[in-house]
Design an enzyme around this catalytic site. Structure first.
Site, PDB file in Angstrom:
ATOM      1  N   ASP A   1       0.941  -0.966   0.004  1.00 34.18           N
ATOM      2  CA  ASP A   1       0.101   0.053  -0.180  1.00 34.18           C
ATOM      3  C   ASP A   1       1.084   1.287  -0.215  1.00 34.18           C
ATOM      4  O   ASP A   1       0.725   2.187  -0.631  1.00 34.18           O
ATOM      5  CB  ASP A   1      -0.718   0.145   1.458  1.00 34.18           C
ATOM      6  CG  ASP A   1      -1.846  -0.856   1.188  1.00 34.18           C
ATOM      7  OD1 ASP A   1      -2.864  -1.119  -0.146  1.00 34.18           O
ATOM      8  OD2 ASP A   1      -2.499  -1.517   1.786  1.00 34.18           O
TER       9      ASP A   1
ATOM     10  N   TYR B   1     -10.740  -1.038   2.602  1.00 31.01           N
ATOM     11  CA  TYR B   1     -10.174  -0.672   4.302  1.00 31.01           C
ATOM     12  C   TYR B   1      -9.614   0.465   4.575  1.00 31.01           C
ATOM     13  O   TYR B   1      -9.418   1.275   3.383  1.00 31.01           O
ATOM     14  CB  TYR B   1      -8.317  -1.327   3.966  1.00 31.01           C
ATOM     15  CG  TYR B   1      -8.760  -2.752   5.242  1.00 31.01           C
ATOM     16  CD1 TYR B   1      -8.809  -2.925   5.777  1.00 31.01           C
ATOM     17  CD2 TYR B   1      -8.990  -4.072   4.145  1.00 31.01           C
ATOM     18  CE1 TYR B   1      -9.571  -4.038   6.264  1.00 31.01           C
ATOM     19  CE2 TYR B   1      -9.590  -5.247   4.834  1.00 31.01           C
ATOM     20  CZ  TYR B   1     -10.012  -5.477   5.802  1.00 31.01           C
ATOM     21  OH  TYR B   1     -10.012  -6.702   6.794  1.00 31.01           O
TER      22      TYR B   1
END
Length: 657
Positions: free
Chosen positions: A299, A384
């Site tokens: 990420d 998320y």
């Protein structure tokens, strides 16, 4: 908010005019670039010594660092710009490197799929006929091969979800056994990976107020007020609170960064932590199906974590007497934009700081209330949310906590099927098993830069002449002397910690001053050691690494993990640099193995992971002795109602003092 427009600290991020100047210098210096994009524009971080020597009244030399991608020749470059003169000072071509996935590439996916006849036909075969509300999510492709696709192409894999209205939770209705391979440079669907159609799961997964039914009516307001204002001050990006001083900002790659942390001990300002940030994080999924086996996202390095930071809301994300800091970031065109309220600053009550009741006397209970200062930001990455919270305490402790929430990733399964690598969270809806593994880069500076890391285990000793009763416990200390020995694992049986000591500064007991890393005891990477993922995410195979400081080593999986076979900390430690009494960096891997539950659907309650940095001989005694008792109660002790040394169940204690 009292942020300054003029940089006042060496680590202040680029302002909007500085971003514009840096991009303009690249365009002027390289006019031959026909289609330049700017995946990364950020401060070119100065040398550490210049931060230590910083004079707040002296002008700051400023430089920008840029990653430039030219779509026309599919080439990646690194650039540096002197912001004082507005000139391009360095330009380096990086052969074979793919920069991070760009937001503009993600936002283009829906239209690319909808306009491709082969993709539309594939969707129809899978029961999707209305494309108006189709949702297409990106997935970095890593280095796993795709039949017929040249690995040198700039590729994203993409999955489809069906919505019934724009705000619908698309993750309730994934389209199973269908993956689109997108060429970002050609703006085309390069391939379609397709298996047998699976019915789209039938249930809605919405969780807004109008979708969940009657709300609780017995939850009464909880108000937090500070009528005299907060106990901290904010000057630009520099914060002071209860002897702590620190710098905070949003970095494009790492997200929330804490730096230049020091503590005022009497008349001495003592350094503790030079810089701390998420160096990388990986989220690998453990499902082997054709539409999931490749899902293992980095990420920070693949998506630029800082670009995913969101604006925070008073009373929702933060509660109390709040101050905010904005983040100024550049889009891929090089145009600056401001994320308002990107960082939240506030204080929280944290229960008892310390207490003792002298039971021999009637009214002698000394107690102090703990509070902590909170620096937080929340990053939304697809489905998320990651809340990153730094806590600073009155007793000299620093804590980091990641709060994981949002929506679990889903896949469709056939009616009646039982998932092998996940759990059903709704009819025909599987939430695959996965991990969230963070790596925090901790550049400590305990009373200066010359430190040593010592592994400390609490060990019970065998019976012997020095331990006749078998009750002895010792602290077994193992210095980490060289990078070849720096891969370390947590050991809950020995309460293992790692002390960062300064051998050149002793406390009054003759011991080196120190802070200790109290780790989060959790999993490491579960992927097979010889897998593609284990090679690319080597940092996640060990709880702790220690390296000698290098200004070029910032990201545990390397600077450019997108479509890269592997780089970073596993390569750095092969240098076998000495680690004794020098400038060291700790890299702590922590996280969770998430085996989803029905209770995680349709939105996941927060899960918590993190670690602490605690003074361990840094102070000569408890540094919080001078914390005053709660205001308005007079004396510095708490009266205790007791009789004959006991407290009965019906006794009422007076308020603490």
């Amino acid at each position: 908010m009292t942020q300054q427009s003029t940089p006042a600290h060496p680590y202040d991020p680029l302002s909007a005019p500085e971003i514009e100047a840096a991009v303009a210098a690249v365009r002027a210096g390289k006019p031959q670039l026909t289609a330049p994009r700017f995946p990364l524009v950020r401060l070119d971080y100065p040398e550490k010594q210049s931060v230590r020597d910083h004079d707040p009244h002296a002008p700051l030399p400023r430089s920008a660092f840029l990653v430039v991608y030219d779509r026309a020749d599919t080439a990646t470059y690194e650039a540096r710009v002197d912001l004082t003169t507005g000139t391009l000072t360095s330009w380096t071509h990086l052969p074979g490197i793919q920069p991070a996935i760009m937001i503009e590439e993600i936002m283009a996916l829906d239209d690319l799929v909808k306009k491709d006849p082969r993709a539309v036909a594939a969707l129809e075969r899978h029961g999707v006929h209305d494309l108006d509300l189709l949702q297409i999510d990106p997935w970095s492709t890593g280095t796993l091969p795709i039949d017929g696709i040249d690995a040198r192409r700039r590729i994203i894999r993409a999955s489809a979800y069906v919505r019934t209205f724009p705000e619908d939770n698309g993750y309730a209705r994934p389209v199973g056994n269908l993956v689109f391979v997108i060429d970002c440079n050609e703006q085309s669907v390069a391939a379609i990976i397709e298996g047998d159609p699976i019915p789209v799961p039938p249930e809605s997964g919405n969780y807004d107020v109008d979708s969940v039914g009657p709300l609780r009516t017995d939850l009464r307001p909880l108000e937090i007020t500070q009528p005299d204002g907060p106990s901290f001050t904010l000057d630009g990006h520099v914060i002071e609170w209860q002897r702590w001083r620190l710098h905070a900002h949003i970095d494009t790659v790492e997200g929330l960064v804490i730096s230049d942390v020091s503590y005022l001990d009497g008349d001495r300002r003592r350094s503790v932590l030079h810089r701390a940030s998420i160096s990388e994080m990986v989220v690998p999924y453990g499902d082997t199906s054709d539409d999931f086996y490749f899902r293992n996202v980095f990420d920070a390095g693949e998506y630029n974590l800082g670009k995913t930071v969101g604006s925070l809301s008073l009373g929702c994300d933060c509660l109390g007497e709040i101050r905010y800091m904005d983040a100024v970031l550049a889009d891929e065109s090089g145009v600056p934009h401001t994320v308002t309220n990107a960082i939240c600053l506030h204080e929280e009550d944290y229960g008892i700081l310390w207490k003792h009741w002298n039971f021999r006397y009637a009214d002698q209970a000394e107690v102090r209330r703990s509070r902590r200062f909170v620096v937080s930001a929340i990053h939304t990455i697809g489905n998320y949310e990651y809340g990153f919270f730094w806590y600073f305490y009155l007793d000299g402790t620093i804590q980091f906590e990641a709060k994981l929430t949002g929506i679990v990733q889903t896949r469709a399964v056939a009616p009646g099927a039982t998932p092998q690598f996940g759990a059903l969270v709704a009819p025909q809806l599987d939430a695959p098993n996965h991990q969230h593994l963070f790596n925090m880069r901790l550049d400590l500076e305990v009373d200066g830069p010359d430190n040593t890391v010592v592994e400390v285990d609490a060990v019970g000793m065998p019976i012997g002449p020095d331990n006749p009763y078998g009750n002895a416990i010792v602290a077994r200390k193992t210095p980490i002397a060289n990078e070849r020995d720096s891969r370390r694992m947590c050991d809950p049986l020995t309460s293992r910690t790692w002390k960062v000591i300064n051998p050149g500064v002793l406390n009054r007991h003759g011991e080196p001053v120190a802070y200790k890393l109290v780790p989060f005891v959790g999993p490491t990477l579960l992927a097979a050691p010889d897998s593609d993922l284990a090679r690319r995410a080597e940092f996640a195979r060990t709880h702790l690494w220690v390296t000698r400081y290098s200004p070029t080593e910032l990201h545990a999986a390397g600077d450019y993990p997108n479509q890269h076979p592997g780089d970073g900390i596993g390569e750095w430690v092969k240098q076998e640099r000495d680690l004794l009494n020098t400038d060291v960096v700790l890299w702590h891997t922590f996280g969770t193995s998430h085996l989803p539950r029905p209770e995680d659907w349709p939105i996941m309650p927060c899960d918590y992971v993190g670690f602490s940095l605690k003074p361990a001989g840094f102070f000569d005694r408890n540094p919080s002795l001078d914390v005053p008792p709660p205001a308005g109660h007079g004396t510095a002790h708490c009266a205790t109602n007791h009789e004959a040394g006991t407290i009965g169940p019906d006794d009422v204690r007076p308020p603490c003092h």
